[in-house]
Design an enzyme around this catalytic site. Structure first.
Site, PDB file in Angstrom:
ATOM      1  N   CYS A   2       0.821  -1.213   0.000  1.00 52.19           N
ATOM      2  CA  CYS A   2       0.000   0.000   0.000  1.00 52.19           C
ATOM      3  C   CYS A   2       0.861   1.272   0.000  1.00 52.19           C
ATOM      4  O   CYS A   2       1.951   1.286   0.559  1.00 52.19           O
ATOM      5  CB  CYS A   2      -0.881   0.033   1.230  1.00 52.19           C
ATOM      6  SG  CYS A   2      -1.851  -1.451   1.445  1.00 52.19           S
ATOM      7  N   ARG A  27       5.015  -0.148  -5.960  1.00 51.32           N
ATOM      8  CA  ARG A  27       5.002  -0.902  -4.709  1.00 51.32           C
ATOM      9  C   ARG A  27       4.061  -2.102  -4.772  1.00 51.32           C
ATOM     10  O   ARG A  27       4.148  -3.000  -3.949  1.00 51.32           O
ATOM     11  CB  ARG A  27       4.569   0.007  -3.543  1.00 51.32           C
ATOM     12  CG  ARG A  27       5.546   1.116  -3.263  1.00 51.32           C
ATOM     13  CD  ARG A  27       4.953   2.133  -2.325  1.00 51.32           C
ATOM     14  NE  ARG A  27       4.767   1.614  -0.989  1.00 51.32           N
ATOM     15  CZ  ARG A  27       5.580   1.862   0.028  1.00 51.32           C
ATOM     16  NH1 ARG A  27       6.631   2.615  -0.152  1.00 51.32           N
ATOM     17  NH2 ARG A  27       5.348   1.372   1.212  1.00 51.32           N
ATOM     18  N   TRP A  74      -3.132  -2.817  -1.391  1.00 48.39           N
ATOM     19  CA  TRP A  74      -2.754  -4.197  -1.683  1.00 48.39           C
ATOM     20  C   TRP A  74      -3.499  -5.025  -0.644  1.00 48.39           C
ATOM     21  O   TRP A  74      -3.195  -4.949   0.540  1.00 48.39           O
ATOM     22  CB  TRP A  74      -1.247  -4.343  -1.550  1.00 48.39           C
ATOM     23  CG  TRP A  74      -0.668  -5.587  -2.132  1.00 48.39           C
ATOM     24  CD1 TRP A  74      -0.259  -5.768  -3.426  1.00 48.39           C
ATOM     25  CD2 TRP A  74      -0.370  -6.806  -1.445  1.00 48.39           C
ATOM     26  NE1 TRP A  74       0.255  -7.037  -3.566  1.00 48.39           N
ATOM     27  CE2 TRP A  74       0.201  -7.691  -2.382  1.00 48.39           C
ATOM     28  CE3 TRP A  74      -0.535  -7.248  -0.137  1.00 48.39           C
ATOM     29  CZ2 TRP A  74       0.611  -8.973  -2.050  1.00 48.39           C
ATOM     30  CZ3 TRP A  74      -0.132  -8.535   0.200  1.00 48.39           C
ATOM     31  CH2 TRP A  74       0.433  -9.370  -0.761  1.00 48.39           C
ATOM     32  N   ASN A 100      -1.942   2.379   5.868  1.00 45.85           N
ATOM     33  CA  ASN A 100      -1.068   1.245   5.513  1.00 45.85           C
ATOM     34  C   ASN A 100      -0.804   0.453   6.777  1.00 45.85           C
ATOM     35  O   ASN A 100      -0.583   1.049   7.831  1.00 45.85           O
ATOM     36  CB  ASN A 100       0.302   1.724   5.002  1.00 45.85           C
ATOM     37  CG  ASN A 100       0.221   2.363   3.645  1.00 45.85           C
ATOM     38  OD1 ASN A 100      -0.824   2.363   3.003  1.00 45.85           O
ATOM     39  ND2 ASN A 100       1.339   2.916   3.204  1.00 45.85           N
ATOM     40  N   GLY A 101      -0.774  -0.884   6.651  1.00 42.69           N
ATOM     41  CA  GLY A 101      -0.453  -1.718   7.805  1.00 42.69           C
ATOM     42  C   GLY A 101      -1.617  -2.613   8.184  1.00 42.69           C
ATOM     43  O   GLY A 101      -2.545  -2.807   7.386  1.00 42.69           O
ATOM     44  N   GLU A 465      19.557 -16.447  -6.912  1.00 43.66           N
ATOM     45  CA  GLU A 465      19.086 -15.148  -7.387  1.00 43.66           C
ATOM     46  C   GLU A 465      18.607 -15.243  -8.845  1.00 43.66           C
ATOM     47  O   GLU A 465      17.585 -14.657  -9.211  1.00 43.66           O
ATOM     48  CB  GLU A 465      20.211 -14.099  -7.235  1.00 43.66           C
ATOM     49  CG  GLU A 465      19.907 -12.714  -7.736  1.00 43.66           C
ATOM     50  CD  GLU A 465      18.757 -12.008  -7.015  1.00 43.66           C
ATOM     51  OE1 GLU A 465      18.249 -12.528  -6.015  1.00 43.66           O
ATOM     52  OE2 GLU A 465      18.349 -10.942  -7.502  1.00 43.66           O
ATOM     53  N   LYS A 469      14.841 -14.353 -10.046  1.00 48.57           N
ATOM     54  CA  LYS A 469      14.536 -13.341 -11.073  1.00 48.57           C
ATOM     55  C   LYS A 469      13.609 -13.935 -12.128  1.00 48.57           C
ATOM     56  O   LYS A 469      12.641 -13.319 -12.545  1.00 48.57           O
ATOM     57  CB  LYS A 469      15.791 -12.847 -11.796  1.00 48.57           C
ATOM     58  CG  LYS A 469      16.737 -11.906 -11.109  1.00 48.57           C
ATOM     59  CD  LYS A 469      16.141 -10.657 -10.595  1.00 48.57           C
ATOM     60  CE  LYS A 469      15.631 -10.935  -9.219  1.00 48.57           C
ATOM     61  NZ  LYS A 469      15.599 -10.000  -8.230  1.00 48.57           N
ATOM     62  N   GLU A 472      10.051 -14.500 -10.794  1.00 53.67           N
ATOM     63  CA  GLU A 472       9.335 -13.245 -10.565  1.00 53.67           C
ATOM     64  C   GLU A 472       8.841 -12.631 -11.868  1.00 53.67           C
ATOM     65  O   GLU A 472       7.731 -12.152 -11.953  1.00 53.67           O
ATOM     66  CB  GLU A 472      10.273 -12.215  -9.904  1.00 53.67           C
ATOM     67  CG  GLU A 472      10.572 -12.438  -8.444  1.00 53.67           C
ATOM     68  CD  GLU A 472      11.602 -11.440  -7.918  1.00 53.67           C
ATOM     69  OE1 GLU A 472      12.743 -11.406  -8.433  1.00 53.67           O
ATOM     70  OE2 GLU A 472      11.272 -10.685  -6.996  1.00 53.67           O
ATOM     71  N   HIS A 488      21.273 -35.333  -5.775  1.00 55.72           N
ATOM     72  CA  HIS A 488      20.423 -35.790  -4.676  1.00 55.72           C
ATOM     73  C   HIS A 488      18.960 -35.481  -4.945  1.00 55.72           C
ATOM     74  O   HIS A 488      18.236 -35.048  -4.054  1.00 55.72           O
ATOM     75  CB  HIS A 488      20.901 -35.154  -3.367  1.00 55.72           C
ATOM     76  CG  HIS A 488      22.321 -35.473  -3.071  1.00 55.72           C
ATOM     77  ND1 HIS A 488      22.746 -36.733  -2.723  1.00 55.72           N
ATOM     78  CD2 HIS A 488      23.442 -34.709  -3.142  1.00 55.72           C
ATOM     79  CE1 HIS A 488      24.061 -36.723  -2.558  1.00 55.72           C
ATOM     80  NE2 HIS A 488      24.508 -35.506  -2.820  1.00 55.72           N
ATOM     81  N   LYS A 583       6.728  -4.495  -4.339  1.00 54.59           N
ATOM     82  CA  LYS A 583       8.122  -4.082  -4.208  1.00 54.59           C
ATOM     83  C   LYS A 583       8.556  -4.096  -2.759  1.00 54.59           C
ATOM     84  O   LYS A 583       9.659  -4.499  -2.431  1.00 54.59           O
ATOM     85  CB  LYS A 583       8.270  -2.671  -4.794  1.00 54.59           C
ATOM     86  CG  LYS A 583       9.674  -2.110  -4.698  1.00 54.59           C
ATOM     87  CD  LYS A 583      10.595  -2.803  -5.667  1.00 54.59           C
ATOM     88  CE  LYS A 583      12.021  -2.379  -5.555  1.00 54.59           C
ATOM     89  NZ  LYS A 583      12.923  -3.408  -6.120  1.00 54.59           N
TER      90      LYS A 583
HETATM   91  C1  G6P Z   1       9.985  -8.159  -2.261  1.00 57.13           C
HETATM   92  C2  G6P Z   1      10.566  -7.693  -3.585  1.00 57.13           C
HETATM   93  C3  G6P Z   1      11.931  -8.342  -3.820  1.00 57.13           C
HETATM   94  C4  G6P Z   1      12.860  -8.024  -2.650  1.00 57.13           C
HETATM   95  C5  G6P Z   1      12.234  -8.445  -1.316  1.00 57.13           C
HETATM   96  C6  G6P Z   1      13.018  -7.898  -0.139  1.00 57.13           C
HETATM   97  O1  G6P Z   1       9.684  -9.506  -2.339  1.00 57.13           O
HETATM   98  O2  G6P Z   1       9.681  -8.018  -4.642  1.00 57.13           O
HETATM   99  O3  G6P Z   1      12.500  -7.831  -5.020  1.00 57.13           O
HETATM  100  O4  G6P Z   1      14.074  -8.689  -2.840  1.00 57.13           O
HETATM  101  O5  G6P Z   1      10.910  -7.903  -1.192  1.00 57.13           O
HETATM  102  O6  G6P Z   1      12.906  -6.494  -0.133  1.00 57.13           O
HETATM  103  P1  G6P Z   1      13.910  -5.512   0.602  1.00 57.13           P
HETATM  104  O7  G6P Z   1      13.349  -4.157   0.339  1.00 57.13           O
HETATM  105  O8  G6P Z   1      13.854  -5.878   2.054  1.00 57.13           O
HETATM  106  O9  G6P Z   1      15.247  -5.739   0.022  1.00 57.13           O
END
Ligand code: G6P
Length: 588
Positions: A2, A27, A74, A100-101, A465, A469, A472, A488, A583
């Site tokens: 949010c 976000r 959200w 928010n929250g 990673e 990626k 996502e 394994h 985000k």
């Molecule tokens: C969300 C984002 C990711 C990010 C993660 C941690 O899942 O989509 O891209 O790596 O949060 O976020 P931060 O702001 O704590 O690095």
């Protein structure tokens, strides 16, 4: 997740609020709305969908009034519906709020308010704030005191902003464990959850702390604690250029953020010597070290763990933020926690830091967002300085984290630095040339249901990673794992044509990883080698420049970022806003 933006403007507020909403779109959200105070009272327009669609249907920007609040939601409590979208109003529309929250005690408060005759319109926890404020305002006749009194009754996590009918001259707000900041320009005042919401108007910001209440008028900003005692705050000047938050000529923020890594890495390496020294001193003097983060930031924590263990001979455990509480028994005043986060607002990370604090541990952070909750919660922070990252999937923030980890390691071990800003920027620029190669692979493998990524030692977190990626951005199932673990289980899944990305630079892991690549090839896999030492075995090779082993993770992740980006495009996904993701994940 949010986002809130509120403003007192010198002209109509709605167009400014709409622009602000677009800036916090990244976000992640599923509905949005605006409330203003017009001549005849509070006006609200809201709906589900993307901001552009809502604007086309509802014409948010045409709302009257020079003061207003806007929100992107959200969904957590209550489905994605127009009713549940913010802003929410009290029964007689005396108050409008955006929140928010999560309000933990909302059911209890709702019951009490219903007994007093309040009628609720939504299924959200947030709506209780509007009704509670109405009650308090009727009782106290003062918006600031009403806000403080309401905040005292709320349990949980909140940042909220309120408008009061007939008080077209002020906004109030409060925060606890969710960001809220004040923006000050000569002719406008802002309250927002994210500096990006108003950065085109001002770079002068006041960061609020937990359990503080703010009242903003066009003449004045007053911040107090929940008992009403005034708190003096500093105005901070945010250094980010507006250019950083525009897409320039790029098709997507994600592509821009991948391509700007030569300069963001250069900037990440510019750290104040004193700050770096204090950070390192804490690490050196700790009996036990714990590392944490979420998503990509957790992968950076794994790289830090590996390097602390191997190069600095410091034993460190890395635990994903949401599981961090399990470590609390092992923490004491001589422990240190390093929390890594781009946003500095990830709820699980902040919770992990609370756990650490409760045990008396020291907290170090590696964080991008200046003034974020994580920075205030810790003892020493190193900033990524990579500018705002808008693409939901972390790219430039991840490599900046790796660069800072490099600085910390160089300082800990006293080695001649392997990280010279200019030469690193040059190497990264050379690596960006893999773009077309990655694009061709994205085209070739766009319909594959599964992808695997393997690597050994410090390259294992990079395999994780790469897989993250791809998941996502492309929505293809992908797994990253240590190359040693293939045998394994995962080898059973390899079929004719299964793509496997093998991170295999020419360091001491080379021969063993190459053996794993042989095993894969023998079972029909198409092996994509990311390497500075080519080998005929690979079905496809993506060559990266030859650099010191410690720098290689920064380079080898770049082809993986491109691969994910172009696979998203091939599959007609929007890489900047992947479905279901946010985000900044500000709820647990
Ligand atoms: C969300 C984002 C990711 C990010 C993660 C941690 O899942 O989509 O891209 O790596 O949060 O976020 P931060 O702001 O704590 O690095």
């Amino acid at each position: 997740m949010c986002g809130i933006i509120a403003c007192i403007a010198d002209d109509r507020a709605a167009p400014i609020l709409l622009e602000g909403l677009k800036r916090v779109e990244y976000r992640g959200y599923d509905s949005a709305g605006v409330a203003t105070i017009g001549r005849d009272g509070i006006l609200v327009k809201k709906d589900v969908g993307k901001i552009a669609q809502i604007e086309a249907r509802q014409k948010l920007s045409l709302l009257d009034g020079r003061i207003g609040v806007a929100h992107t939601r959200w969904a957590t409590h209550g489905g994605v519906t127009k009713r549940n979208a913010h802003p929410h109003t009290s029964c007689n529309e005396l108050v409008a709020i955006a929140h928010n929250g999560i309000i933990k005690n909302y059911l209890k408060l709702k019951k009490e308010l219903e007994l007093k005759g309040h009628k609720f319109k939504s299924e959200t926890d947030s709506e209780v704030i509007a009704h509670l404020l109405e009650e308090e305002y009727k009782r106290l006749r003062n918006p600031t005191r009403a806000t403080a009194s309401a905040a005292r009754k709320l349990e949980g996590q909140y940042a909220f902003v309120a408008l009061f009918q007939g008080r077209g001259d002020l906004l109030t707000g409060a925060r606890n464990d969710a960001p809220l900041l004040v923006g000050l320009s000569e002719r406008k005042r802002f309250l927002a959850s994210d500096v990006l919401a108003f950065i085109e108007h001002t770079d002068r910001v006041i960061f609020m702390d937990n359990l503080e209440v703010v009242t903003v008028t066009d003449k004045d900003v007053r911040i107090s604690d929940l008992s009403g005692k005034e708190v003096r705050k500093e105005v901070t000047q945010i250094a980010w250029e507006l250019a950083d938050v525009s897409k320039l000529d790029y098709a997507h923020y994600t592509l821009k953020e991948i391509e700007e890594q030569p300069s963001t890495l250069h900037r990440a390496l510019i750290q104040e010597e004193e700050k770096l020294a204090s950070f390192v001193e804490v690490l050196k003097s700790s009996d036990s070290v714990f590392l944490t983060g979420a998503g990509s930031s957790f992968h950076a924590a794994l790289v830090l763990k590996h390097r602390l263990n191997i190069e600095a001979r410091i034993r460190a455990d890395a635990v994903v933020a949401g599981e961090f509480a399990s470590q609390s028994h092992f923490m004491n005043r001589n422990s240190t926690v390093v929390a890594i986060s781009q946003s500095g607002e990830t709820a699980d990370v902040l919770e992990a830091v609370k756990v650490a604090r409760s045990k008396g541990a020291r907290v170090l952070s590696i964080v991008n967002a200046v003034g974020s909750s994580l920075v205030s919660a810790g003892d020493h922070a190193l900033h990524l300085n990579c500018g705002p990252e808008v693409g939901v999937a972390a790219t430039k923030s991840f490599t900046a984290q790796l660069a800072i980890i490099g600085l910390v390691l160089d300082s800990l071990t006293g080695k001649e630095t392997s990280l010279n800003g200019e030469s690193l920027a040059r190497r990264v620029k050379e690596t960006l040339a893999v773009r077309e190669r990655a694009r061709a692979l994205a085209k070739r493998y766009r319909h594959r249901p599964d992808f695997y990524f393997i690597g050994r030692s410090v390259h294992y977190p990079i395999a994780l990673e790469g897989a993250l990626k791809l998941k996502e951005l492309s929505y293809i199932h992908a797994e990253g794992m240590p190359a040693s673990e293939l045998k394994h289980g995962t080898l059973a899944l390899i079929e004719e044509g299964t793509p496997v990305v093998v991170l295999n630079p020419g360091d001491e892991t080379y021969d063993d990883t190459l053996s794993n690549a042989h095993e894969l090839k023998a079972r029909g896999a198409e092996v994509i080698g990311i390497t500075d030492r080519a080998n005929k075995l690979y079905t496809h090779t993506i060559s990266v420049p030859h650099v010191a082993e410690s720098v290689m993770p920064i380079l080898e992740v770049i082809p993986l970022q491109f691969l994910a980006y172009y696979t998203a495009l091939e599959r007609k996904n929007n890489p900047d806003y992947p479905r279901n993701l946010a985000k900044s994940v500000t709820v647990k």
